[in-house]
Design an enzyme around this catalytic site. Sequence first.
Site, mmCIF file in Angstrom:
data_model
loop_
_atom_site.group_PDB
_atom_site.id
_atom_site.type_symbol
_atom_site.label_atom_id
_atom_site.label_comp_id
_atom_site.label_asym_id
_atom_site.label_seq_id
_atom_site.Cartn_x
_atom_site.Cartn_y
_atom_site.Cartn_z
ATOM 1 N N TYR A 284 53.663 3.210 -19.895
ATOM 2 C CA TYR A 284 52.753 2.070 -20.053
ATOM 3 C C TYR A 284 53.456 0.869 -20.684
ATOM 4 C CZ TYR A 284 48.839 5.175 -18.939
ATOM 5 O OH TYR A 284 47.989 6.043 -18.302
ATOM 6 N N LYS B 117 56.999 17.019 -17.358
ATOM 7 C CA LYS B 117 57.390 17.365 -15.984
ATOM 8 C C LYS B 117 58.915 17.408 -15.927
ATOM 9 C CE LYS B 117 55.323 17.153 -12.422
ATOM 10 N NZ LYS B 117 55.044 18.270 -11.487
ATOM 11 N N ASP C 38 51.281 19.360 -14.714
ATOM 12 C CA ASP C 38 50.316 19.609 -13.633
ATOM 13 C C ASP C 38 49.702 21.007 -13.771
ATOM 14 O OD1 ASP C 38 52.861 20.565 -13.109
ATOM 15 O OD2 ASP C 38 52.693 20.395 -10.941
ATOM 16 N N ASP D 269 46.838 10.590 -21.354
ATOM 17 C CA ASP D 269 45.692 9.798 -20.920
ATOM 18 C C ASP D 269 44.841 10.621 -19.955
ATOM 19 O OD1 ASP D 269 44.030 7.673 -20.513
ATOM 20 O OD2 ASP D 269 45.497 6.398 -19.519
ATOM 21 N N ASP E 207 41.205 13.035 -20.767
ATOM 22 C CA ASP E 207 39.947 12.759 -20.050
ATOM 23 C C ASP E 207 39.422 14.011 -19.351
ATOM 24 O OD1 ASP E 207 39.776 10.190 -20.872
ATOM 25 O OD2 ASP E 207 39.799 9.283 -18.889
#
Length: 370
Positions: free
Chosen positions: A142, A193, A226, A250, A254
């Site tokens: 970000y 990852k 994942d 993030d 959620d």
Amino acid sequence: MATRKLLLLPGDGIGPEAMNEVRKLIAYMNEDLQAGFELEEGLVGGSAYDVHGQSISEADMQKALGADAVLFGAVGGPKWDDVPYEVRPEAGLLRLRKDLQLFANLRPAICYPALASASSLKQELVEGLDILIVRELTGGVYFGEPKEIIDLGNGQKRGIDTQIYDTYEIERISGVAFELARTRGNRVTSMEKRNVMKSGVLWNDVVTATHAASYQDVQLDHMLADAGGMQLVRQPKQFDVIVTDNLFGDMLSDVAAMLTGSLGMLPSASLGAPDDVTGTRKALYEPVHGSAPDIAGKGIANPIAMMASFAMCLRYSFNMVAEADRLESAIAAVLDSGIRTVDIAGESITPVGTTQMGDAVLNQFKALSN
Ligand code: NAD
């Protein structure tokens, strides 16, 4: 009596309505429990823009820098949709996170037994769920440079974001996760990852080294992000603390949020580095929800996310662990008794308003404190 400096930034929409319920808790704690909270107030978001032409004034930023903790409501709303980008309501929150250097975002996902049937997952998978997601908040993709869209001159454009992490950033966020795990189930799962990202390889190496150097008493597992997302919806209760980067955090937080039912229930904390002299951390506590313009001013918003954010503040900024436990127990007891605001009421319960819910939690908290 200890002095505890608290800055209240209620913000816009339902922010002030929810914050009023926290004010009642603070007043009670000051009067009856000698908590010694010293309150300051400020404006943030659209309400600050209306008065100062900025989403937070310099004077209020100074108050935030001088406070032991900041309680933040919510910002934004259609009234300010057309204000210039740099003074939009959200800019006030981003400025606070940046200037207070709040690099660690803590999002608990707790499923109160009384609300387990409201989850999108099967009741037995989420009942009693209590996990904590620790997300790196100030680095990663970000913020990494270059970050741009370039014109390739052949009718094509290229969008670029850059994922960057330095050793110190991974060390400090994993240190926060290990320390928090010691106060809970003593287990950390680190997610990245590493199979496809160099920053993931470094993340894995640094978390492993930090663990070996200082936190061997805590159980550490690694999981690809994942696979972690899949496990969060398959068997969420296997986790205690999850530590991950800004982007994966993030998304995963959620996903975890939805396991627990309503947005009106979810608190969060953002912590900075410990001060060299005092050891205390800068900190900001806020509900996960926004300003909910569709229900603002109606007196029906659920104040529990804001009140639970205050419980996190008691726990992490003021080490008032017993009080935090009692406040969280009070919330659970009120839910057990069937009292519901509109967002969690379902079909068969007549909902109460913001004030009644706040009073119910306060009264239960008083009963547990006597
Ligand atoms: P939102 O969280 O404000 O609302 C989403 C839905 O959930 C709405 O239907 C709302 O009524 C409901 N809801 C949210 N909190 C609730 C509560 N406590 N009790 C009962 N119902 C609740 O998200 P949105 O609608 O996408 O955004 C509205 C505004 O808030 C926008 O301006 C957005 O930019 C801003 N926002 C601010 C923050 C923040 O201040 N940190 C976070 C998210 C969104």
